[in-house]
Write an enzyme that holds these catalytic residues in place. Structure first.
Site, PDB file in Angstrom:
ATOM      1  N   GLU A  46       0.826  -1.218   0.000  1.00 15.15           N
ATOM      2  CA  GLU A  46       0.000   0.000   0.000  1.00 15.15           C
ATOM      3  C   GLU A  46       0.857   1.263   0.000  1.00 15.15           C
ATOM      4  O   GLU A  46       0.627   2.198   0.760  1.00 15.15           O
ATOM      5  CB  GLU A  46      -0.997  -0.002   1.177  1.00 15.15           C
ATOM      6  CG  GLU A  46      -2.029  -1.104   1.023  1.00 15.15           C
ATOM      7  CD  GLU A  46      -3.322  -0.869   1.788  1.00 15.15           C
ATOM      8  OE1 GLU A  46      -3.505   0.218   2.330  1.00 15.15           O
ATOM      9  OE2 GLU A  46      -4.128  -1.803   1.825  1.00 15.15           O
TER      10      GLU A  46
HETATM   11  C1  LIG Z   1       2.946  -9.483   0.531  1.00 16.14           C
HETATM   12  C2  LIG Z   1       2.496  -8.489  -0.459  1.00 16.14           C
HETATM   13  C3  LIG Z   1       1.134  -8.275  -0.679  1.00 16.14           C
HETATM   14  C4  LIG Z   1       0.710  -7.400  -1.684  1.00 16.14           C
HETATM   15  N1  LIG Z   1      -0.628  -7.315  -1.999  1.00 16.14           N
HETATM   16  C5  LIG Z   1      -0.982  -6.648  -3.140  1.00 16.14           C
HETATM   17  C6  LIG Z   1      -2.316  -6.731  -3.638  1.00 16.14           C
HETATM   18  O1  LIG Z   1      -3.187  -7.352  -3.054  1.00 16.14           O
HETATM   19  N2  LIG Z   1      -2.610  -6.095  -4.801  1.00 16.14           N
HETATM   20  C7  LIG Z   1      -1.678  -5.372  -5.490  1.00 16.14           C
HETATM   21  O2  LIG Z   1      -1.995  -4.839  -6.544  1.00 16.14           O
HETATM   22  N3  LIG Z   1      -0.410  -5.264  -5.029  1.00 16.14           N
HETATM   23  C8  LIG Z   1      -0.046  -5.892  -3.880  1.00 16.14           C
HETATM   24  N4  LIG Z   1       1.255  -5.809  -3.417  1.00 16.14           N
HETATM   25  C9  LIG Z   1       2.203  -4.994  -4.140  1.00 16.14           C
HETATM   26  C10 LIG Z   1       2.704  -3.822  -3.342  1.00 16.14           C
HETATM   27  O3  LIG Z   1       1.779  -2.797  -3.292  1.00 16.14           O
HETATM   28  C11 LIG Z   1       4.031  -3.444  -4.040  1.00 16.14           C
HETATM   29  O4  LIG Z   1       4.955  -4.398  -3.578  1.00 16.14           O
HETATM   30  C12 LIG Z   1       4.486  -2.091  -3.725  1.00 16.14           C
HETATM   31  O5  LIG Z   1       3.702  -1.192  -4.430  1.00 16.14           O
HETATM   32  C13 LIG Z   1       5.960  -1.868  -4.070  1.00 16.14           C
HETATM   33  O6  LIG Z   1       6.331  -2.379  -5.317  1.00 16.14           O
HETATM   34  P1  LIG Z   1       7.652  -3.300  -5.436  1.00 16.14           P
HETATM   35  O7  LIG Z   1       7.603  -4.312  -4.368  1.00 16.14           O
HETATM   36  O8  LIG Z   1       7.734  -3.738  -6.826  1.00 16.14           O
HETATM   37  O9  LIG Z   1       8.838  -2.329  -5.085  1.00 16.14           O
HETATM   38  P2  LIG Z   1       9.554  -1.234  -6.049  1.00 16.14           P
HETATM   39  O10 LIG Z   1       8.522  -0.381  -6.686  1.00 16.14           O
HETATM   40  O11 LIG Z   1      10.509  -1.962  -6.907  1.00 16.14           O
HETATM   41  O12 LIG Z   1      10.303  -0.399  -4.973  1.00 16.14           O
HETATM   42  C14 LIG Z   1      11.547  -0.803  -4.400  1.00 16.14           C
HETATM   43  C15 LIG Z   1      12.015   0.277  -3.446  1.00 16.14           C
HETATM   44  O13 LIG Z   1      12.166   1.514  -4.120  1.00 16.14           O
HETATM   45  C16 LIG Z   1      11.478   2.531  -3.442  1.00 16.14           C
HETATM   46  N5  LIG Z   1      11.033   3.517  -4.413  1.00 16.14           N
HETATM   47  C17 LIG Z   1      10.337   3.313  -5.548  1.00 16.14           C
HETATM   48  N6  LIG Z   1      10.133   4.491  -6.172  1.00 16.14           N
HETATM   49  C18 LIG Z   1      10.697   5.445  -5.405  1.00 16.14           C
HETATM   50  C19 LIG Z   1      10.817   6.869  -5.492  1.00 16.14           C
HETATM   51  N7  LIG Z   1      10.325   7.566  -6.498  1.00 16.14           N
HETATM   52  N8  LIG Z   1      11.487   7.502  -4.516  1.00 16.14           N
HETATM   53  C20 LIG Z   1      12.020   6.822  -3.477  1.00 16.14           C
HETATM   54  N9  LIG Z   1      11.923   5.504  -3.341  1.00 16.14           N
HETATM   55  C21 LIG Z   1      11.275   4.820  -4.283  1.00 16.14           C
HETATM   56  C22 LIG Z   1      10.336   1.846  -2.719  1.00 16.14           C
HETATM   57  O14 LIG Z   1       9.939   2.587  -1.586  1.00 16.14           O
HETATM   58  C23 LIG Z   1      11.013   0.536  -2.320  1.00 16.14           C
HETATM   59  O15 LIG Z   1      11.713   0.712  -1.141  1.00 16.14           O
HETATM   60  C24 LIG Z   1       1.670  -6.661  -2.399  1.00 16.14           C
HETATM   61  C25 LIG Z   1       3.033  -6.828  -2.127  1.00 16.14           C
HETATM   62  C26 LIG Z   1       3.450  -7.733  -1.188  1.00 16.14           C
HETATM   63  C27 LIG Z   1       4.912  -7.911  -0.976  1.00 16.14           C
END
Ligand SMILES: Cc1cc2nc3c(=O)[nH]c(=O)nc-3n(C[C@H](O)[C@H](O)[C@H](O)COP(=O)(O)OP(=O)(O)OC[C@H]3O[C@@H](n4cnc5c(N)ncnc54)[C@H](O)[C@@H]3O)c2cc1C
Length: 816
Positions: free
Chosen positions: A498
């Site tokens: 989220e």
């Molecule tokens: C257990 C679990 C349940 C989930 N449930 C759902 C669900 O039900 N439905 C759904 O659609 N999604 C779901 N998600 C997805 C979740 O919302 C995403 O994991 C989240 O949006 C982050 O994406 P990512 O993990 O690909 O990280 P990335 O986007 O790859 O980010 C990696 C890091 O970079 C940082 N970052 C990225 N952009 C920036 C920026 N501009 N400035 C500074 N820092 C930045 C982030 O904070 C993070 O620390 C779930 C994820 C998990 C792990």
């Protein structure tokens, strides 16, 4: 001398008017009066009057002001401020502002905050918490869920459906529970103290997902079909936005739909061919209906003349041919249902779009609007509940566990992390209560929900590390009696979902807050890009000069508060909290001033200066957390016993705020040193919480008392076979009752025995005739509980072997 007195008096009066944000007309009249007095005293000459006229006339005569000053300012503004993209506009416009706008104003109205309603549960909500919530808590063995079944048992799933746990947000007319946001928060807190899998499973359908989206945007037909089925668990929903290419940058999803004709239930209809590859989707492996976000295109113009329609949300039944679900991810041993889903050219009718074809392309707006509600409840509540239970467990454990012949909780080294747990538990409940109050009032506070999601999950993670450190090996060794290890393992999940925390802090909180909460910036932007030239100038004129007055007011306030330590600023109470309100008046003015200066210096590039944005966001966030804490203290009846908890929470937050403020100034684009001198001429006002305060908080956690009861209120603490924390609560009471009996036996025996083998001490007491049978039994019970508390689980090596998983060697992913 006369000149000096006149100068000082003029500065004080005019400064006071700026401080009080007097109107331009009043300010001009008073300035003229000051000059007239100066003239009468022979101090002010003609030159001063000419200068006054040159400045005052254009500012006060609207037509002159607009042509001479506003027009060039508008031109300059347009050249530095790029027009916002639609996605940015949607994010900015979605939701509402609330108390966050007051905190941003430089002069928060505390009376207004304290007049906000206190959160309350209805009789029905309370009965649900006392009934089904406790019952399902008894049914869940957290170790079995994570280690053995990798799922909740079928009985628990069925119970959750039967009792409508998944329907807390669904309106009664559709068969749901229609609980208030506060009640939802209390349910999730209690469940989170039992098992994070249980809390996540219940939390997700009640957060952003088909239920929420349908209620807001669904067609009547969709609502009538799905909501009653979702309410009784006949449908299990999930919401799929994230894909491998688009995590934080969710607007960049590559998943798509093509508008086309196709066959549906034997007839030719206009529909969409959907192709997606999503991952991390909670409940996807068991979902019956998939909320799907994708980008819709209409190359053949079947819906109109717009080819790229944009992000769209649809409901796709998972039993349609081509929908792939079932595989699971393995999120840090927290075995809630989560996994990927794919589909390739899956045809569905346009009616499957949430809200029908008219809502095609409005998906992003729908998501950001609904996110501000769910994000403000689920993860913050899970975090608060987890830490409240951890506070109870850590307090009881450290009072029971002895080393060096002393309960470890009495050691100063332990008091420090323990105080962090206690103070944060108090704060987190306060923040939940205040935020859900806003949601209950119908607000959709997008900035506040980002603040509480980020800060409560962050504080939860840090507190659970503290709790682990205090528990030592007891926290490390997993087993049915370990109530901490899985929470510690799973904490990063809440950090990531989220809106991952680093992104939320760096980009979202202040990025949205600066524009949403600022009294003038959004108005200026709207006016600047208004196509109607006359209205644009008129509205920009109102906004920009109001803005200039606002900046001067915050400058004067910041300097005055710096010189006086904000001692004369208003506070609603004159007790122990008075200085906290005054510090917050000061920091609010500092935030407003620095925010304007940062925007002026960096313009549109501020959003790329993420660390500046993050620190400004910290100021707003800590002000919000602190005000929620003070509101809780008031709502709880200003309990004297709670003062250490309240003080710890407030002082810690204000100290954190000050740290971010100093870092901000040290890295400010220009004049940081000068600003620091102006704002803190007498030094920094906040200190870390004192050892004495830490000691008081740590003591509350270890001693059954009214303050402790209020701190952990609402959690499931029954001494049940599935609840080691509840059993430990009982042991704490037994140990405290046993200690004087133990002392009595030692005295009668004339020796200081070690505080163990209490069953033998009981026999000795009986033998010496200093214990009754009941007292001896109490010592025996205390010993049983003590051993259970300090012991950890062990296993036959065979028991620990995991089920075999066919691990294939990693192959390079083939491009499609
Ligand atoms: C257990 C679990 C349940 C989930 N449930 C759902 C669900 O039900 N439905 C759904 O659609 N999604 C779901 N998600 C997805 C979740 O919302 C995403 O994991 C989240 O949006 C982050 O994406 P990512 O993990 O690909 O990280 P990335 O986007 O790859 O980010 C990696 C890091 O970079 C940082 N970052 C990225 N952009 C920036 C920026 N501009 N400035 C500074 N820092 C930045 C982030 O904070 C993070 O620390 C779930 C994820 C998990 C792990």
């Amino acid at each position: 001398m006369t000149t000096l007195i006149w100068s000082i008096a003029s500065i004080l009066v005019l400064g006071g008017l700026i401080y009080k944000r007097a109107s331009l007309t009043l300010f001009t009249l008073v300035a003229a009066a000051a000059l007239a007095i100066g003239s009468g005293l022979g101090i002010v000459g003609t030159l001063a009057w000419i200068l006054f006229a040159i400045i005052a006339i254009p500012f006060n005569v609207a037509s002159l002001r607009k042509s001479l000053l506003t027009k060039p300012a508008l031109k300059a503004f347009r050249s530095v401020m790029p027009e916002m993209s639609q996605t940015e506009k949607d994010a900015i416009e979605a939701g509402t502002t609330w108390w966050d706008a007051d905190l941003f104003s430089g002069a928060p109205d505390w009376k207004k905050m304290h007049q906000l309603p206190m959160p309350r549960l209805s009789a029905e909500e309370q009965a649900f918490l006392d009934g089904p919530v406790e019952e399902v808590s008894r049914m869940v063995n957290a170790f079995r869920v994570s280690h053995q079944d990798a799922d909740l048992t079928p009985e628990v799933w069925q119970y959750l459906k039967d009792k409508k746990f998944f329907a807390m947000i669904i309106k009664k007319k559709y068969g749901g529970l229609e609980f208030s946001p506060y009640a939802q928060s209390q349910v999730l807190q209690k469940l989170a103290g039992v098992d994070s899998v249980l809390a996540s499973t219940v939390g997700v359908p009640n957060s952003l997902g088909p239920g929420e989206l349908l209620q807001h945007y669904g067609t009547e037909e969709q609502k009538d079909h799905y909501l009653p089925r979702l309410a009784v668990g006949q449908e299990v929903p999930c919401f799929a936005l994230t894909s491998p290419e688009a995590g934080s940058d969710a607007g960049a999803i590559p998943d798509y739909g093509i508008v086309c004709k196709g066959e549906w239930e034997g007839k030719e209809v206009v529909g969409m061919r959907l192709t997606w590859n999503k991952r991390y989707i909670t409940l996807a492996p068991v979902a019956t209906v998939l909320g799907l976000a994708f980008k819709l295109r209409d190359p053949d113009g079947l819906m109109g003349d717009q080819e790229d329609i944009g992000i769209t949300c649809a409901l796709v039944p998972t039993d349609i041919d081509g929908v792939v679900i079932g595989r699971r991810h393995f999120p840090l041993n927290t075995m809630f249902q989560n996994g990927p889903t794919q589909g390739n050219d899956v045809f569905v009718p346009l009616d499957f779009i949430i809200g029908g074809p008219k809502m095609a392309g409005k998906g992003w707006r729908m998501l950001v609007e609904c996110l501000s509600v769910g994000r403000g409840i689920t993860l913050p509540s899970n975090s608060a509940g987890g830490i409240k239970t951890a506070a109870a467990a850590t307090g009881s454990y450290s009072r029971i566990r002895r080393q060096f012949k002393t309960p470890i909780g009495k050691m100063e080294g332990i008091e420090e992390p323990m105080a962090r747990i206690g103070g944060n538990a108090y704060l987190m409940e306060a923040v939940n209560a205040m935020t859900t109050t806003a949601l209950g009032l119908g607000e959709k506070p997008s900035v506040i929900s980002a603040i509480v999601k980020m800060h409560l999950t962050d504080r939860m993670q840090k507190c659970v590390i503290d709790a682990m450190d205090i528990h030592g090996g007891k926290g490390v060794c997993l087993g049915p009696n370990n109530y901490l290890g899985r929470g510690y393992q799973g904490a990063p999940i809440a950090i990531t979902v989220e809106g991952a925390n680093i992104l939320t802090r760096s980009l979202v909180i202040y990025g949205q807050g600066a524009i949403r909460c600022h009294p003038y910036v959004l108005k200026e932007m709207e006016a600047a890009f208004d196509k109607d030239a006359g209205r644009s100038l008129e509205n920009f004129d109102n906004a920009v000069w109001g803005h200039v007055g606002f900046v001067f007011s915050n400058l004067v306030r910041s300097i005055w508060f710096g010189l006086t330590g904000a001692r004369f600023s208003s506070a609603p109470y004159s007790d122990v909290t008075k200085r906290y309100y005054q510090h917050m008046n000061r920091f609010s003015a500092n935030l407003a001033l620095l925010s304007d200066l940062a925007m002026a210096m960096l313009g549109g590039s501020l959003k790329r200066k993420e660390r500046t944005s993050a620190r400004l966001g910290d100021l707003l966030s800590q002000l919000y957390l602190t005000s929620a804490t003070l509101k809780r203290y008031q709502d709880d009846g200003r309990q004297t016993d709670d003062i250490p908890l309240m003080q710890w929470a407030v002082e810690d937050s204000l100290y954190k705020l000050q740290t971010s403020l100093v870092e901000l100034l040290e890295n400010f684009p220009a004049f940081g040193g000068l600003l620091k001198f102006l704002m803190f001429p007498l030094g920094l006002p906040m200190k870390r919480t004192s050892d004495k305060l830490d000691h008081q908080v740590a003591k509350i956690l270890q001693t059954p008392c009214a303050a402790r009861d209020r701190l952990i209120a609402g959690q499931w603490l029954e001494a049940h076979e599935n609840n080691p924390v509840g059993r430990q609560e009982q042991t704490l009471r037994n140990i405290l009752a046993a200690e004087p009996l133990f002392d009595k036996v030692c005295k009668a025996a004339g020796t200081k025995l070690p505080f163990w083998k209490l069953h033998e001490v009981a026999e000795k007491g009986l033998e010496l005739g200093v214990l009754t049978a009941d007292e001896a039994q109490l010592l025996r019970d205390a010993e049983t509980g003590r051993l259970e508390t300090i012991n950890v689980d062990d296993f036959d090596p065979e028991e620990l072997k995991a089920n075999p998983v066919e691990v294939e060697p990693t192959k390079p992913v083939q491009a499609a």
